[in-house]
Design a protein around this motif. Structure first.
Motif, PDB file in Angstrom:
ATOM      1  N   PRO A 183       0.833  -1.212   0.000  1.00  0.00           N
ATOM      2  CA  PRO A 183       0.000   0.000   0.000  1.00  0.00           C
ATOM      3  C   PRO A 183       0.868   1.263   0.000  1.00  0.00           C
ATOM      4  N   LEU A 184       0.714   2.071  -1.017  1.00  0.00           N
ATOM      5  CA  LEU A 184       1.551   3.256  -1.159  1.00  0.00           C
ATOM      6  C   LEU A 184       0.768   4.544  -0.912  1.00  0.00           C
ATOM      7  N   LEU A 185       1.437   5.484  -0.277  1.00  0.00           N
ATOM      8  CA  LEU A 185       0.916   6.830  -0.051  1.00  0.00           C
ATOM      9  C   LEU A 185       1.689   7.736  -1.005  1.00  0.00           C
ATOM     10  N   ALA A 211      -2.855   3.441  -1.802  1.00  0.00           N
ATOM     11  CA  ALA A 211      -3.689   3.540  -0.607  1.00  0.00           C
ATOM     12  C   ALA A 211      -4.134   4.985  -0.384  1.00  0.00           C
ATOM     13  N   LEU A 212      -3.331   5.933  -0.895  1.00  0.00           N
ATOM     14  CA  LEU A 212      -3.668   7.361  -0.768  1.00  0.00           C
ATOM     15  C   LEU A 212      -2.927   8.122  -1.858  1.00  0.00           C
ATOM     16  N   THR A 213      -3.627   9.024  -2.539  1.00  0.00           N
ATOM     17  CA  THR A 213      -2.991   9.960  -3.465  1.00  0.00           C
ATOM     18  C   THR A 213      -3.342  11.356  -2.994  1.00  0.00           C
ATOM     19  N   SER A 214      -2.316  12.186  -2.774  1.00  0.00           N
ATOM     20  CA  SER A 214      -2.559  13.487  -2.152  1.00  0.00           C
ATOM     21  C   SER A 214      -1.651  14.546  -2.754  1.00  0.00           C
ATOM     22  N   GLY A 229      -0.144   2.980   5.034  1.00  0.00           N
ATOM     23  CA  GLY A 229       0.750   2.528   3.980  1.00  0.00           C
ATOM     24  C   GLY A 229       2.124   3.146   4.118  1.00  0.00           C
ATOM     25  N   ILE A 230       2.885   3.076   3.032  1.00  0.00           N
ATOM     26  CA  ILE A 230       4.260   3.569   3.012  1.00  0.00           C
ATOM     27  C   ILE A 230       4.377   4.656   1.946  1.00  0.00           C
ATOM     28  N   THR A 231       5.090   5.730   2.270  1.00  0.00           N
ATOM     29  CA  THR A 231       5.303   6.801   1.311  1.00  0.00           C
ATOM     30  C   THR A 231       6.759   6.831   0.886  1.00  0.00           C
TER      31      THR A 231
END
Length: 298
Positions: A183-185, A211-214, A229-231
């Motif tokens: 899971p990627l941030l 997992a997140l797009t910001s 997740g991991i960024t």
């Protein structure tokens, strides 16, 4: 034989070598050859009567005497800056416009701005936090005086600060690194950190999912702290509750990124030049601390 006189020129090169972890990079900063810097360091050892450097593999580390001298050298150089500024600074009024990625907002910036305000109390500092592409456009149009940037390489007319490793960063939960798919941030494209992470995963054929797009660095840090997740980022501005994962976690190695400054004018004003000097000192020390922590983890 030790003397009671330490030359500031030698101390300045010594601090640069320690902060940049390299005689070669220090030589670039002081516009000398690497052999000339080596001779300077030998001269400093002769003056102090102490061994300051110890070979370690292909590199070197500071001895206990070297670490002690480093603290005093920083104080002496800072006092020298204060003395010169007090004697030569004029009461400049106006505005200095600084642009930087959000990573730096709470990471050394308050210290740098406080030091600048003490020197030029009548100057107004305007700080813009935004994405690098937008900051570059504002600098080019003259809306900013100086910008701090990341890049794969240092542009020709930039002021280099130093390299910094890109890291996989997550919360305290170690198991997140082993999840399939990972899971990627992620920061919104285009983003060099996003590209570096995805390229590294592609090389080892590791599956992943967004997992997140910001568009917000603060949002990514919050998601990492929550264990979502991991960024992919540097450790600059990394908040409590987050940590950098090593390659022992099974995640692929990531490249270094260069940190540098760009200015609107080739010859900045005295106030902008002083702000650049303070930012350079502050960020260089910060990068050195990050590299030292990374060595301890390795």
């Amino acid at each position: 034989m030790a003397t009671d006189l330490l030359e500031l020129d030698l101390l300045r090169t010594f601090v640069l070598a320690a902060d940049l972890d390299s005689f070669a990079r220090a030589a670039d900063q002081v516009a000398r050859s690497q052999s000339a810097v080596s001779l300077q360091m030998q001269r400093l050892e002769e003056i102090t009567g102490q061994q300051l450097f110890l070979k370690q593999g292909r590199g070197w580390r500071l001895t206990a005497s070297g670490e002690m001298l480093l603290g005093y050298a920083r104080q002496m150089l800072d006092l020298n800056h204060q003395a010169i500024t007090a004697l030569t600074a004029t009461h400049i009024a106006g505005k200095v416009r600084l642009g930087l990625p959000a990573d730096f907002a709470e990471s050394g910036l308050p210290i740098a701005l406080a030091r600048f305000a003490a020197i030029h109390p009548q100057m107004e500092i305007e700080v813009t936090l935004d994405r690098q592409a937008i900051l570059a456009q504002q600098l080019q149009s003259g809306k900013l005086d100086v910008v701090i940037s990341f890049g794969k390489e240092v542009p020709e007319h930039a002021i280099p600060i130093g390299p910094l490793p890109i890291r996989w960063i997550g919360g305290s939960n170690n198991t997140v690194a082993s999840l399939q798919p990972l899971p990627l941030l992620l920061f919104e494209a285009p983003c060099m950190f996003r590209s570096a992470g995805l390229h590294a995963l592609e090389k080892i054929k590791r599956s992943w999912r967004p997992a997140l797009t910001s568009g917000s660095v603060a949002g990514m840090w919050a998601a990492a702290q929550a264990g979502l997740g991991i960024t992919v980022r540097t450790e600059i501005g990394m908040p409590a509750g987050c940590k950098a994962f090593t390659t022992s976690s099974g995640l692929p190695a990531l490249p270094d990124v260069q940190v540098f400054m760009l200015t609107y004018k080739k010859t900045p004003s005295a106030a902008v030049k002083r702000l650049i000097d303070i930012l350079h000192e502050t960020i260089t020390a910060q990068l050195n601390d990050i590299r030292k922590r990374a060595k301890k983890r390795a």
